[in-house]
Design an enzyme around this catalytic site. Structure first.
Site, mmCIF file in Angstrom:
data_model
loop_
_atom_site.group_PDB
_atom_site.id
_atom_site.type_symbol
_atom_site.label_atom_id
_atom_site.label_comp_id
_atom_site.label_asym_id
_atom_site.label_seq_id
_atom_site.Cartn_x
_atom_site.Cartn_y
_atom_site.Cartn_z
ATOM 1 N N GLY A 171 0.787 -1.222 0.000
ATOM 2 C CA GLY A 171 0.000 0.000 0.000
ATOM 3 C C GLY A 171 0.816 1.268 0.000
ATOM 4 O O GLY A 171 0.328 2.324 0.385
ATOM 5 N N ASP B 217 -5.785 9.640 3.297
ATOM 6 C CA ASP B 217 -5.003 10.690 2.635
ATOM 7 C C ASP B 217 -5.829 11.486 1.613
ATOM 8 O O ASP B 217 -5.392 11.707 0.482
ATOM 9 C CB ASP B 217 -3.762 10.090 1.967
ATOM 10 C CG ASP B 217 -2.865 9.373 2.957
ATOM 11 O OD1 ASP B 217 -2.955 9.671 4.157
ATOM 12 O OD2 ASP B 217 -2.075 8.500 2.538
ATOM 13 N N ASP C 212 -0.014 -1.540 9.546
ATOM 14 C CA ASP C 212 1.185 -1.183 10.297
ATOM 15 C C ASP C 212 2.248 -0.597 9.369
ATOM 16 O O ASP C 212 2.783 -1.289 8.492
ATOM 17 C CB ASP C 212 1.737 -2.418 11.015
ATOM 18 C CG ASP C 212 2.633 -2.057 12.179
ATOM 19 O OD1 ASP C 212 3.258 -0.981 12.126
ATOM 20 O OD2 ASP C 212 2.707 -2.840 13.141
ATOM 21 N N ASN C 213 2.562 0.676 9.571
ATOM 22 C CA ASN C 213 3.557 1.374 8.744
ATOM 23 C C ASN C 213 4.956 1.370 9.368
ATOM 24 O O ASN C 213 5.782 2.209 9.000
ATOM 25 C CB ASN C 213 3.117 2.821 8.524
ATOM 26 C CG ASN C 213 1.929 2.931 7.588
ATOM 27 O OD1 ASN C 213 1.879 2.279 6.553
ATOM 28 N ND2 ASN C 213 0.950 3.739 7.972
ATOM 29 N N ASN D 20 2.730 -2.856 6.155
ATOM 30 C CA ASN D 20 3.012 -2.093 4.938
ATOM 31 C C ASN D 20 4.515 -1.812 4.938
ATOM 32 O O ASN D 20 4.972 -0.887 5.604
ATOM 33 C CB ASN D 20 2.216 -0.788 4.946
ATOM 34 C CG ASN D 20 2.431 0.037 3.690
ATOM 35 O OD1 ASN D 20 2.662 -0.496 2.617
ATOM 36 N ND2 ASN D 20 2.368 1.355 3.837
#
Length: 754
Positions: free
Chosen positions: A14, A122, A226-227, A260
């Site tokens: 993503g 976003d 989770d980034n 992610n």
């Protein structure tokens, strides 16, 4: 297991940037199956038909690719989730847009996809006029569309919804009081799962309290996007560290967790490996399959990752086990990074004279390379096929660890540079304050710690060389921009510490930019940069890597007296190349060197830096911190010595002409120039230098020294026909100050403030 109750754990593609290739995704599915992950979410932001052109259906060729992905994931026992991001321009009240949305998802459904996600991350919160009349709020508009699409698809067991307020820091006024989240929690159908990233977009940790709060507002357990390892927000950062800061027990508060990761596919081996370990441990502890035996295979060694990166149950540091994972036999990526590409040779070594002598040094070179790099019997760096050593892998991971945490090697590097700057007075010959009454550290301790810092910088250079020589081109091109960037910053930092060790600093501008960690980009490379006196000048550090990587090792260091002969030889070679004939040089071998380099080397050698590679000296930069005082010293000291060295009666060819040029070189510059640019530099490098970025590092090293001793501006004079040098300096922030007026002769003066 029914998808409505199964814990979803896996990978979300993503990120912003170039999507992964089909082959990379197939490899990803193999990894996921091996590590018992179960879900893949397709949502690359730069897939035009995922986000920007979401209304357009896929072509037959694109359909074939999606069908292949869906089939491949099913073969591996994975759930394929297709996501769509229509939020940038959808008209929620438009029957046409809703019809197009259904058409797109129906197309994907017919390809075999049974799980979906609709993403509103976003985007702007505002509604168009038509939507404002149809819906009471932004949240109601989104929920209305999501519910209708969910029913249209037959209420699939997995349907995800990403809200616009997808983390605590984006909620207004707070998570518990956000009208937007309250509406989503109350009105979104209960079997639709809601995506959440934690307290921030990139959350250092996930806490029970934070998840309980959002679960209460959303009226269901969230699914964490989770980034932790995402790097699409900073082109100079890469995250090779383990999945951590999330206790396995947190899974009881969640619908699932999808990582992610890095945009660079090959960088994600350790993050995904440790995510699988985290998930398996939760399953063993009662989250899923009871009584399952501990998996000792695949490098997991019965290990989970807890707080601080420690192995729970084993008592050893998790970081110490990372190399065990990446060195597994037959793994695809970092673990099998090997050296195969033969060392890059010079593209155009000069023939004859000094060029031949330089080429011969390949067979008898004494260049000091970093630790861990084997040499052939002749002394040349050996680049035969061999994997990265365990220590090199630890170094690589430690320098590119996690967004909020550095690995041990990076911590040591930054701590040592900070300490060495703060205590450089111990080795400074210009320190007028004198030692404090109670001496806590000594000059010997400073030099010992400096040696350790220089050693790490050499290891970074050797690591860069090894990565460039790796057989896996995919790994090379994914990792190269990051190891190249750090190699160059380390070159400058190493030269700066060597210069401090010479004891010539006054400490005028030594502290660099004062800033808290994490407020500037660049990771370890950015923090090293900001610790240097010239660190705020980003144009000196941020440049794209060269198209053709080279594994050659380079070193930048202060000038030593023994370098004089080689530097003179270099400028003589450059002169021959410029005039196009090896016979065009003056009879006396020192004449050109005395004119171009002699005054600086004799009167201010402390501002002279040397660039060397495995063949020897290949460049230099000379500086003058105060041009006015330097010009006076030249008239009183240097020129009399030159008149004695080249008397008229000797009859040396061109000697009197060059001597006259030396006299002109010491002429006066305009006061208006010297007021803003009191310092001067001269840069020389052999034209066969493969990696031009090291020339930038060489120049930056001198600017760092000039800035450290109080200079606020520097200029450089050159011929207007020297287009290559003009272009090089212009890209580094130099601007044209004077043309055709410098001391009443043809020339261009470029200057930049420090």
């Amino acid at each position: 297991m029914d998808g409505r109750s199964e814990f979803l754990c896996g990978v979300v593609e993503g990120f912003y940037g170039r999507p992964w290739s089909m082959e990379q995704r197939k490899v990803l599915f193999q990894w996921m199956q091996r590590w018992e992950l179960n879900t893949y979410l397709y949502g690359p932001k730069d897939d035009l038909k995922h986000r920007l052109l979401w209304r357009e259906v896929y072509s037959p060729e694109e359909e074939g690719q999606l069908r292949t992905l869906i089939v491949e994931s099913e073969k591996r026992g994975l759930r394929f989730v297709y996501s769509l991001s229509p939020g940038q321009d959808i008209v929620f009240s438009s029957a046409c847009d809703l019809s197009l949305l259904k058409r797109k998802l129906r197309q994907v459904s017919k390809l075999g996809c049974q799980a979906f996600a609709i993403l509103f991350d976003d985007i702007d919160h505002s509604l168009c006029q038509a939507d404002s009349q149809a819906f009471s709020s932004f949240a109601h508009a989104q929920v209305s569309v999501a519910n209708e699409i969910y029913r249209f698809l037959g209420e699939p067991p997995v349907f995800l919804f990403c809200p616009t307020e997808y983390c605590g820091s984006l909620c207004s006024p707070s998570v518990s009081k956000s009208p937007y989240l309250m509406t989503v929690g109350e009105d979104l159908l209960p079997n639709i799962s809601i995506i959440w990233t934690g307290s921030k977009v990139i959350s250092r940790e996930l806490s029970v309290e934070g998840l309980s709060e959002v679960q209460s507002v959303l009226q269901r357990p969230p699914l964490v996007w989770d980034n932790l390892h995402a790097n699409d927000y900073d082109s100079r950062r890469l995250f090779l560290g383990p999945f951590k800061g999330r206790y396995p027990q947190l899974a009881t508060q969640l619908r699932g967790l999808l990582l992610n990761p890095n945009c660079e596919f090959e960088a994600n081996y350790i993050p995904l490996h440790t995510l699988g370990t985290w998930y398996r441990e939760w399953m063993r502890d009662g989250g899923g399959r009871e009584g399952e035996e501990r998996d000792e295979g695949e490098g997991g060694r019965g290990m989970i990752v807890g707080e601080g990166g420690r192995r729970q149950g084993g008592g050893k540091e998790h970081f110490g086990q990372i190399s065990d994972m990446v060195l597994e036999k037959n793994t695809h990526t970092l673990g099998t990074l090997t050296l195969s590409e033969q060392q890059t040779r010079r593209l155009a070594l000069p023939t004859g004279g000094d060029g031949e002598e330089r080429e011969k040094k390949l067979h008898n070179n004494q260049f000091q390379q970093g630790p861990g790099q084997p040499r052939s019997p002749g002394g040349v760096l050996c680049v035969g096929k061999a994997p990265l050593s365990e220590s090199q892998i630890r170094l690589l991971v430690g320098l590119h660890y996690l967004p909020h945490e550095h690995g041990p090697s990076a911590q040591r590097l930054l701590q040592d540079l900070t300490w060495l700057k703060e205590h450089c007075h111990l080795v400074s010959a210009n320190d007028k304050k004198g030692p404090p009454q109670k001496v806590c550290v000594s000059a010997e301790e400073w030099r010992g710690r400096a040696a350790g810092f220089l050693g790490v910088c050499e290891e970074i250079a050797a690591l860069h060389s090894s990565v460039v020589s790796g057989v896996s081109k995919a790994v090379l091109y994914d990792l190269y921009p990051y190891v190249w960037d750090l190699r160059n910053t380390a070159l400058v930092a190493k030269a700066f510490i060597c210069w401090l060790g010479c004891g010539t600093t006054t400490g005028a501008e030594l502290l660099g930019v004062e800033s808290e960690p994490w407020v500037f980009k660049g990771g370890v490379s950015g923090e090293l940069q900001m610790l240097l006196p010239i660190g705020s000048n980003s144009e000196l550090f941020s440049h794209p890597p060269p198209l053709f990587p080279t594994s050659r090792l380079y070193n930048i260091r202060p000038y030593h007296n023994k370098d004089k002969a080689e530097l003179y030889c270099m400028v003589r070679q450059l002169q021959q190349g410029a005039q196009g004939s090896p016979n065009s040089s003056p009879a006396h071998p020192d004449l050109i060197g005395d004119r171009c380099l002699g005054p600086c080397l004799a009167l201010c050698p402390e501002y002279s830096m040397v660039l060397e590679d495995e063949l020897g000296v290949c460049g230099c930069v000379l500086g003058v911190v105060d041009v006015r005082s330097f010009a006076k010293r030249c008239q009183t000291c240097w020129m009399p010595a030159m008149r004695d060295k080249y008397p008229p009666r000797t009859g040396h060819a061109n000697s009197q002409e060059v001597l006259q040029q030396m006299e002109e070189d010491q002429g006066e510059y305009p006061d208006s120039l010297l007021y803003h640019f009191p310092s001067q530099l001269r840069l020389d490098a052999l034209p066969d230098l493969v990696d031009i970025s090291v020339t930038r590092c060489l120049l930056t090293a001198l600017l760092t020294a000039l800035k450290a001793n109080g200079s606020h501006g520097v200029f450089c004079e050159m011929q207007p026909t020297d287009r290559m040098r003009l272009d090089f300096l212009t890209k580094l922030g130099f601007l044209e100050i004077i043309r055709g007026e410098a001391r009443h002769r043809e020339g261009v003066v470029l200057g930049r403030l420090l």
